[in-house]
Design an enzyme around this catalytic site. Sequence first.
Site, short mmCIF file in Angstrom:
data_model
loop_
_atom_site.label_atom_id
_atom_site.label_comp_id
_atom_site.label_asym_id
_atom_site.label_seq_id
_atom_site.Cartn_x
_atom_site.Cartn_y
_atom_site.Cartn_z
N GLY A 80 2.66 -1.25 -0.33
CA GLY A 80 2.16 -2.36 0.47
C GLY A 80 1.95 -2.05 1.93
O GLY A 80 1.36 -2.85 2.66
N SER A 102 1.97 2.83 -1.30
CA SER A 102 2.45 2.90 -2.68
C SER A 102 1.92 4.12 -3.42
O SER A 102 2.58 4.62 -4.34
CB SER A 102 2.04 1.63 -3.44
OG SER A 102 0.63 1.47 -3.42
N ASP A 107 -5.22 1.21 -12.68
CA ASP A 107 -5.56 -0.12 -12.16
C ASP A 107 -6.64 -0.04 -11.09
O ASP A 107 -6.79 -0.96 -10.29
CB ASP A 107 -4.31 -0.80 -11.60
CG ASP A 107 -3.68 -0.02 -10.44
OD1 ASP A 107 -4.17 1.09 -10.14
OD2 ASP A 107 -2.72 -0.53 -9.84
N ASN A 117 -4.43 -0.46 2.33
CA ASN A 117 -3.92 -1.83 2.34
C ASN A 117 -4.44 -2.63 3.52
O ASN A 117 -4.46 -3.86 3.46
CB ASN A 117 -2.39 -1.84 2.31
CG ASN A 117 -1.85 -1.38 0.97
OD1 ASN A 117 -2.37 -1.74 -0.07
ND2 ASN A 117 -0.81 -0.57 0.99
#
Length: 420
Positions: free
Chosen positions: A273, A244, A394, A303
């Site tokens: 992902g 991502s 984030d 991930n």
Amino acid sequence: MTRFALAFFAALLPLAAQALDLDKGWQIVVTDFEGEAPLKAGRVTVPKPANPRVPDSHVAASRGDDGTLTLQFSNSWIAQLRWQGGRPLDLRPYLADGTVEFDLRVIDLAHGGMKFKLGCGKDCERKVPFLFAGRELIGKGPQHMALALKCFWREGDDFSAVPQPFVLEGTGSGELQVSRLRLNQHGKATTACPDYRKQSVTPERLQESWAMDWWLPRHEAKLAEVKAHRDAGRRVDLVFLGDSITQGWENEGKAVWAEHFAKYNAMALGFGGDRTENLLWRLQHGELDGMAPKVVVMMIGTNNTGDRLEDPALTIAGIRKNLDEIRQHQPQARVLLLALFPRGEKPDDLTRRHNAQVNALLPALADGRQVFFLDIGQALMNPCGTLSRDILPDWLHLSPQGYDIWARSLEPTLTPWLAQ
């Protein structure tokens, strides 16, 4: 752990019961991304907080007169039935040939996914994905499942006091029923599970409910994009491979991309992902074919950390497998292998530390002839090692400012290579 070692453990420990009925002595807790509620009898709906981050999600569960548990979820990031609150179990005697068994009825999973999990202690949770197999069971009535306990075990795990012996997890929207849950010390596994030692190197489409509607169409669109360049006589000189964070060049990084890389007819082959095995599937299904780039930039593996806290050596094996695939399809290209970006707000974040272990092993994959290693992590961090929301809002994905830092950090290396 070898079979001999497992048998040795079993011999030393007191014999456990041949079967443990998990319908007794355990509290069933129903969880949503933002809340939870105990299921004692009848039906319960997980309450929403005052200001929910996922306002459209709904998770509920019920217990039938025969003990059957039903989990219903819609638009949910995560919905769970968790067995917890009982005395932690010593499952070491079960590891040799023990099974977890239950009856599963998949009522609806057309827009959802599912996993089976086992909580094995602090910072330890093991999972078995079951999305593809689960969708094949829609409408087929109750099916007996028997998974080897070894499906949930990793080298180094301590199964002497397992606090959460089973979790049924759903994502997206669906309805599942489970009954007759038990642990057998000596059982016969009939339900397949991935071998964790080979998961990172075994090509697979992304097995997440939130990706099912777009992942494969995006792959097809990228193949069409390559063809469009070829049909127009445009040379693709630069390719980015990743997850991502790489896909974000098309969104938060779009303006930076136009300034720095569009002139090379560059392609961003990033899929949200993706783990190493998912990128490997894409490369083996044509995403590097039909072009001859001068440079391939690859960053993959965060991930593998975030999804399953994988042993860094296994993640490295997956990255190495992708490098082999790049060499096979594009032997003329220089490969710039990037260190995983920092994640988590503070340096002691578990996933940050895990990524650092992967990064420490990455330089050994660079030969200095075709594959080169670059770590730009310091440019993305504050001097004290914390992360700023201005760069990683984030603590994982980049802002436009973050993409600008990334692009400028690559220029000293890429510019001379692409000018040749």
